[in-house]
Design an enzyme around this catalytic site. Structure first.
Site, PDB file in Angstrom:
ATOM      1  N   SER A  64      51.199  34.557  33.739  1.00 26.33           N
ATOM      2  CA  SER A  64      50.937  34.532  35.186  1.00 26.33           C
ATOM      3  C   SER A  64      49.466  34.386  35.559  1.00 26.33           C
ATOM      4  O   SER A  64      49.151  34.268  36.750  1.00 26.33           O
ATOM      5  CB  SER A  64      51.515  35.775  35.851  1.00 26.33           C
ATOM      6  OG  SER A  64      52.900  35.647  36.051  1.00 26.33           O
ATOM      7  N   LYS A  67      48.631  31.585  37.880  1.00 30.79           N
ATOM      8  CA  LYS A  67      48.638  31.646  39.344  1.00 30.79           C
ATOM      9  C   LYS A  67      47.247  31.535  39.945  1.00 30.79           C
ATOM     10  O   LYS A  67      47.110  31.253  41.145  1.00 30.79           O
ATOM     11  CB  LYS A  67      49.330  32.936  39.803  1.00 30.79           C
ATOM     12  CG  LYS A  67      50.836  32.959  39.512  1.00 30.79           C
ATOM     13  CD  LYS A  67      51.488  34.231  40.045  1.00 30.79           C
ATOM     14  CE  LYS A  67      53.004  34.214  39.877  1.00 30.79           C
ATOM     15  NZ  LYS A  67      53.443  34.476  38.498  1.00 30.79           N
ATOM     16  N   SER A 128      52.434  39.243  41.952  1.00 28.51           N
ATOM     17  CA  SER A 128      52.753  38.137  41.051  1.00 28.51           C
ATOM     18  C   SER A 128      54.154  37.587  41.310  1.00 28.51           C
ATOM     19  O   SER A 128      54.869  37.182  40.388  1.00 28.51           O
ATOM     20  CB  SER A 128      52.635  38.584  39.585  1.00 28.51           C
ATOM     21  OG  SER A 128      52.484  37.472  38.720  1.00 28.51           O
ATOM     22  N   LYS A 253      43.895  38.740  37.875  1.00 30.81           N
ATOM     23  CA  LYS A 253      45.284  38.359  37.639  1.00 30.81           C
ATOM     24  C   LYS A 253      45.752  38.773  36.247  1.00 30.81           C
ATOM     25  O   LYS A 253      45.135  38.439  35.241  1.00 30.81           O
ATOM     26  CB  LYS A 253      45.463  36.840  37.796  1.00 30.81           C
ATOM     27  CG  LYS A 253      46.916  36.434  37.865  1.00 30.81           C
ATOM     28  CD  LYS A 253      47.559  36.900  39.155  1.00 30.81           C
ATOM     29  CE  LYS A 253      49.065  36.950  39.092  1.00 30.81           C
ATOM     30  NZ  LYS A 253      49.604  38.070  38.289  1.00 30.81           N
TER      31      LYS A 253
END
Length: 446
Positions: A64, A67, A128, A253
């Site tokens: 993730s 992202k 997320s 993140k």
């Protein structure tokens, strides 16, 4: 004699034990730093100087952390007026089905619902949320497949080496219910090296620092006050108030899949210093990947950065190189012109390493020919650069690939001499040469 010997022995023993305190040795802390992860990197966020890295050029699953690229393209689309924060997204069958999969990180969508770009962005940045991320991709590019093309195009533009995006979320394509983007395979994964993740993080922070206003939120309610209210606790558990809180942490993140393991691109700021740390495939001391392991590894990197490094002025403005204070000027009113460093050289550095960095002059061959300049010479003419060379130890360089170079320039102007002056100078030099030759001849006679 015996007393003297005993005293001497005592002094020698005392020196042996106290010498490290009195005469601190050049400790190579980066060599003793143990980061329990497949790959890691620590970077000064302002300059992009790499302070530590481990296996940072090997492409690995990025999960993730992907992202961050979706966030970048979202901010860019809003800046360019292509979409707005208030714009409504109508849920598709695909995003609805993804949002209902509680094995994935999600806020549940209603099948016939619509959501603003702003609330989907917050769900993506804080929680997320994968369906929200796909919804943003579809809004910007029409389809996730087209959005993936934009992601890879932007990666090349940013210079993110060894980077491949196959979806907007970082999920394994095998988790997308057979709806993975066109042109990709079900077995495909998003791939990046730690160095490219750090570079993406820095570019995102440089271009859109407002991202931190959202990523620093520890907890937020999605659709607060409605029947769909969902508590979103930030996956970044190092934020203040959360279980692994760390002073100065405000982004950015996390990521985890079976393929990628436990990863994190984090950033923290104290006073005027901000660091970026990336860990990929973090494990505990038993070699097992875990949620906590990625934060332990990140903490170790940040402790090393904040504990060991400061921004120091290495070279002052106006610095001149010993033995290379001037350059010869051909056909000028003056025969030489002084050169000096235009701006001070500051660098994020371990204090103990300051004396190890020595300045080196690199002249520009397109300006300086055989160590000479041709008049007219203007003041502040850039003649080369100063580059710092580290005498010993590891030097990791910069995310941009360029070293810490500053301009070296002339400190004054030198006009071209007139024809008459040049003629007189040449005649004088000719006569002086004759006189020297004559003197040498006479000396040799005797």
């Amino acid at each position: 004699m015996k007393n003297f010997f005993n005293k001497g022995l005592l002094i020698a023993l005392l020196l042996a034990f106290t010498a490290p305190a009195i005469f601190p040795q050049q400790a190579q802390a980066e060599e003793s730093l143990t980061i329990m992860a497949e790959a890691a990197i620590l970077v000064d966020a302002e300059s992009g100087k790499i302070l530590y890295e481990k296996n940072a050029e090997t492409p690995l699953g990025v999960a993730s952390m992907t992202k961050m690229m979706t966030e970048y393209l979202l901010f860019e689309a809003i800046e360019e007026g292509k979409i707005t924060w208030e714009q409504e997204y109508q849920v598709t069958d695909y995003t609805y089905r993804i949002s209902q999969d509680m094995r994935l990180s999600n806020v549940p969508f209603r099948e016939d619902g619509s959501y603003t770009i702003k609330e989907m962005y917050e769900a993506m940045a804080i929680f997320s949320a994968n369906a929200a991320t796909i919804g943003i991709a579809e809004t910007i590019a029409g389809t996730e497949s087209e959005f993936v093309r934009l992601m890879n195009e932007k990666a090349k533009e940013m210079g993110l080496e060894e980077t491949t995006f196959v979806n907007s979320t970082g999920l394994s394509n095998s988790s997308l219910m057979g709806r993975h983007p066109e042109g990709t395979k079900e077995t495909d994964e998003n791939i990046m090296p730690a160095r490219s993740v750090a570079k993406l993080t820095k570019i995102l922070l440089d271009d859109y620092p407002e991202v931190l206003e959202t990523t620093k939120i520890p907890v937020k309610l999605f659709r607060e006050g409605t029947a769909d209210e969902t508590r979103m606790e930030n996956w970044n558990s190092m934020l203040p108030g959360l279980i692994y809180e760390y002073e100065g942490m405000d982004g950015l993140k996390t990521g985890s899949t079976d393929f990628a393991g436990y990863s994190f691109a984090g950033t923290a700021k104290r006073d005027d210093t901000r660091f970026i740390a990336v860990v990929m495939g973090a494990v505990d001391n038993k070699g097992a990947g875990s949620y906590k392991a990625r934060f332990d590894a990140t903490r170790a990197l940040f402790d090393y950065g904040f504990g060991q490094f400061t921004t120091e002025e290495i070279i002052p403005a106006g610095y001149q190189f010993e033995g290379q204070e001037t350059l010869t000027v051909e056909n000028g009113v003056e025969k030489e012109v002084a050169i000096a460093v235009k701006e001070p050289v500051t660098m994020m550095i371990r204090t103990a390493d300051k004396e190890l960095h020595q300045p080196e002059l690199l002249l520009d061959d397109s300006v300086v020919q055989d160590g000479k300049l041709e008049a007219d010479v203007e003041k502040d003419l850039v003649v080369g650069t100063l580059e710092l060379k580290k005498a010993e130890g590891v030097e990791y360089g910069y995310l941009s690939g360029s070293s810490n170079k500053v301009k070296v320039a002339t400190t004054e102007s030198v006009e071209r001499a007139s024809w008459a002056a040049l003629s007189m100078r040449n005649a004088g030099e000719f006569l002086s040469s004759l006189w020297n030759d004559a003197g040498t001849f006479v000396k040799e006679l005797f």
